[in-house]
Write a protein that holds these residues in place. Sequence first.
Motif, PDB file in Angstrom:
ATOM      1  N   VAL A 280       0.834  -1.199   0.000  1.00  0.00           N
ATOM      2  CA  VAL A 280       0.000   0.000   0.000  1.00  0.00           C
ATOM      3  C   VAL A 280       0.870   1.251   0.000  1.00  0.00           C
ATOM      4  O   VAL A 280       1.844   1.344   0.737  1.00  0.00           O
ATOM      5  N   GLU A 281       0.494   2.213  -0.828  1.00  0.00           N
ATOM      6  CA  GLU A 281       1.282   3.436  -0.988  1.00  0.00           C
ATOM      7  C   GLU A 281       0.613   4.651  -0.360  1.00  0.00           C
ATOM      8  O   GLU A 281      -0.549   4.606   0.050  1.00  0.00           O
ATOM      9  N   ALA A 282       1.387   5.770  -0.331  1.00  0.00           N
ATOM     10  CA  ALA A 282       0.838   7.008   0.217  1.00  0.00           C
ATOM     11  C   ALA A 282       1.352   8.236  -0.511  1.00  0.00           C
ATOM     12  O   ALA A 282       1.440   9.310   0.080  1.00  0.00           O
ATOM     13  N   ALA A 283       1.704   8.107  -1.797  1.00  0.00           N
ATOM     14  CA  ALA A 283       2.043   9.309  -2.557  1.00  0.00           C
ATOM     15  C   ALA A 283       0.832  10.239  -2.535  1.00  0.00           C
ATOM     16  O   ALA A 283      -0.312   9.776  -2.548  1.00  0.00           O
ATOM     17  N   PRO A 284       1.035  11.537  -2.461  1.00  0.00           N
ATOM     18  CA  PRO A 284      -0.073  12.472  -2.243  1.00  0.00           C
ATOM     19  C   PRO A 284      -1.258  12.268  -3.169  1.00  0.00           C
ATOM     20  O   PRO A 284      -1.107  12.115  -4.368  1.00  0.00           O
ATOM     21  N   MET A 293     -12.180  11.448   2.792  1.00  0.00           N
ATOM     22  CA  MET A 293     -12.094  12.522   1.797  1.00  0.00           C
ATOM     23  C   MET A 293     -10.865  13.406   2.003  1.00  0.00           C
ATOM     24  O   MET A 293     -10.880  14.604   1.712  1.00  0.00           O
ATOM     25  N   THR A 294      -9.821  12.815   2.531  1.00  0.00           N
ATOM     26  CA  THR A 294      -8.534  13.485   2.641  1.00  0.00           C
ATOM     27  C   THR A 294      -7.465  12.412   2.565  1.00  0.00           C
ATOM     28  O   THR A 294      -7.768  11.232   2.385  1.00  0.00           O
ATOM     29  N   HIS A 295      -6.206  12.820   2.690  1.00  0.00           N
ATOM     30  CA  HIS A 295      -5.123  11.855   2.585  1.00  0.00           C
ATOM     31  C   HIS A 295      -4.207  11.978   3.800  1.00  0.00           C
ATOM     32  O   HIS A 295      -3.531  12.993   3.978  1.00  0.00           O
ATOM     33  N   ASP A 296      -4.230  10.935   4.628  1.00  0.00           N
ATOM     34  CA  ASP A 296      -3.365  10.868   5.797  1.00  0.00           C
ATOM     35  C   ASP A 296      -3.152   9.402   6.138  1.00  0.00           C
ATOM     36  O   ASP A 296      -3.585   8.510   5.396  1.00  0.00           O
ATOM     37  N   ILE A 297      -2.494   9.126   7.241  1.00  0.00           N
ATOM     38  CA  ILE A 297      -2.179   7.736   7.565  1.00  0.00           C
ATOM     39  C   ILE A 297      -3.437   6.901   7.755  1.00  0.00           C
ATOM     40  O   ILE A 297      -3.460   5.713   7.410  1.00  0.00           O
ATOM     41  N   GLY A 325      11.387  15.736   1.110  1.00  0.00           N
ATOM     42  CA  GLY A 325      11.144  17.014   0.451  1.00  0.00           C
ATOM     43  C   GLY A 325       9.656  17.187   0.204  1.00  0.00           C
ATOM     44  O   GLY A 325       8.833  16.374   0.648  1.00  0.00           O
ATOM     45  N   ASP A 326       9.296  18.220  -0.500  1.00  0.00           N
ATOM     46  CA  ASP A 326       7.897  18.565  -0.755  1.00  0.00           C
ATOM     47  C   ASP A 326       7.336  17.687  -1.874  1.00  0.00           C
ATOM     48  O   ASP A 326       7.471  18.008  -3.060  1.00  0.00           O
ATOM     49  N   HIS A 327       6.670  16.584  -1.501  1.00  0.00           N
ATOM     50  CA  HIS A 327       6.184  15.623  -2.483  1.00  0.00           C
ATOM     51  C   HIS A 327       5.036  16.209  -3.312  1.00  0.00           C
ATOM     52  O   HIS A 327       4.955  15.987  -4.528  1.00  0.00           O
ATOM     53  N   VAL A 328       4.137  16.941  -2.674  1.00  0.00           N
ATOM     54  CA  VAL A 328       3.043  17.568  -3.424  1.00  0.00           C
ATOM     55  C   VAL A 328       3.614  18.563  -4.433  1.00  0.00           C
ATOM     56  O   VAL A 328       3.198  18.601  -5.598  1.00  0.00           O
ATOM     57  N   TYR A 355       0.772  17.878   2.597  1.00  0.00           N
ATOM     58  CA  TYR A 355       1.596  16.686   2.793  1.00  0.00           C
ATOM     59  C   TYR A 355       0.716  15.601   3.401  1.00  0.00           C
ATOM     60  O   TYR A 355      -0.377  15.873   3.897  1.00  0.00           O
ATOM     61  N   VAL A 356       1.188  14.367   3.339  1.00  0.00           N
ATOM     62  CA  VAL A 356       0.412  13.241   3.866  1.00  0.00           C
ATOM     63  C   VAL A 356       0.780  13.074   5.339  1.00  0.00           C
ATOM     64  O   VAL A 356       1.863  12.569   5.669  1.00  0.00           O
ATOM     65  N   LYS A 357      -0.096  13.490   6.228  1.00  0.00           N
ATOM     66  CA  LYS A 357       0.182  13.498   7.665  1.00  0.00           C
ATOM     67  C   LYS A 357       0.473  12.087   8.181  1.00  0.00           C
ATOM     68  O   LYS A 357      -0.304  11.166   7.988  1.00  0.00           O
ATOM     69  N   GLY A 358       1.629  11.932   8.795  1.00  0.00           N
ATOM     70  CA  GLY A 358       2.031  10.655   9.368  1.00  0.00           C
ATOM     71  C   GLY A 358       2.897   9.801   8.471  1.00  0.00           C
ATOM     72  O   GLY A 358       3.534   8.858   8.933  1.00  0.00           O
ATOM     73  N   LEU A 359       2.931  10.144   7.170  1.00  0.00           N
ATOM     74  CA  LEU A 359       3.667   9.318   6.204  1.00  0.00           C
ATOM     75  C   LEU A 359       4.403  10.194   5.191  1.00  0.00           C
ATOM     76  O   LEU A 359       4.598   9.796   4.051  1.00  0.00           O
ATOM     77  N   GLU A 360       4.847  11.360   5.597  1.00  0.00           N
ATOM     78  CA  GLU A 360       5.383  12.317   4.635  1.00  0.00           C
ATOM     79  C   GLU A 360       6.751  11.931   4.102  1.00  0.00           C
ATOM     80  O   GLU A 360       7.129  12.328   3.016  1.00  0.00           O
TER      81      GLU A 360
END
Length: 400
Positions: A280-284, A293-297, A325-328, A355-360
Amino acid sequence: MGLKTAYKGYKAYSYLEPGVDYEVFEFAPWNWAGEYLIPLDEAQEERVKRLAKEKIFIALHEHPVLFPKKIEETIEYNKAGREFCAYDALALSYYDCVFDNMMDGTNTISSKSGWKWQDVIHDLGMRLCDIAHQDFLIHCKRVEDIYRAHEEGKIAWVACIEGAAPIENELDRIDILYGLGVRQLGITYSESNALGNGLKEDNDGGLTKFGKEAVKRMNKVGMLIDVSHCGPKTAYDVALYSEKPIIASHVGARALWDSKRLFHDDLIKAIAEKGGVIAVEAAPHTTMTKTRMTHDIDSVMEHFEYIANLVGIDHVSFGIDSLYGDHVGLHHVFAANLSKKETSNNNVEYEEVPYVKGLENPTEASWNILRWLVKHGYSDEDIEKVIGGNAIRVLKQVWS
């Protein structure tokens, strides 16, 4: 927080002279978005420390390198052909093994379209030269290297190429990459190539005849096959045609979020039925969910639990796909290369996160994945499987 006792302070390319041997860029702090930790009670904290020490933790898809503080400088940074591994940040992580996909989709050293054979070899050679000058990362070529890294407080570094476009129509280039120490190769990276169709395409014709020969060759040489950026039929064909298990190193469940970047249930099942693993991934803005309806851990772990419930705990893991770094911002800079527009969640309205909170980044991801699993009451046995055991089972079948 890390357990990497072997790290002695090495910085990337420190054997060279800045400003003389290479162009200098100011990098963002590895923890530029802050350091978020899932809160735990005292007993849970102790359990996390014990598991991090005892169990092997593998990141199946990362880009553990530093990016410029001014993210718009990334194009010039990549053209210079020398990415800087974040050794100090990795040393703070819980990871024992990192699958590093290097520049890959942003590898535009000589061409704005990327994916040229000469550039991939350049990128790989630069990183291998840097790794040869340090003693913290072990260039991982076999499962035994992962065990050794864990025992010695080091990290096993796996060289990966995210898409096979650079091999063009040359089967022997698979052997060459393996000979240079690459141990994972993706079939496509969004755009179609001689092997099959990428997820950008409106129509997917599946694995080509050359693609079948490439799969056969990868099976023979012991190259792990990744289908994360394939079109669905191409990925399904690979799962069926490969004689050895394959992986999807960084995806999610399309049942939870309707994006071309994610996988339907039947494809997830096909990979699992052949003994493979879905990470499972977490790229923004990928593994979001209708629930949040958001992206976080928590949205990412919703995908993890969905897949685990669908195909079993033995076939799921993590390939967070993060960087330092700034992935978004990176996605905005490389929108066309990273297939952002082509996978834009079917025009569903959602608020962009910074940024993806918890997995940035890879370090934070290693901390919080383990903390989340402990907080939610997973057994030691299941935690061992999903953070590393499932991957090792596949690697023993493929790399041998």
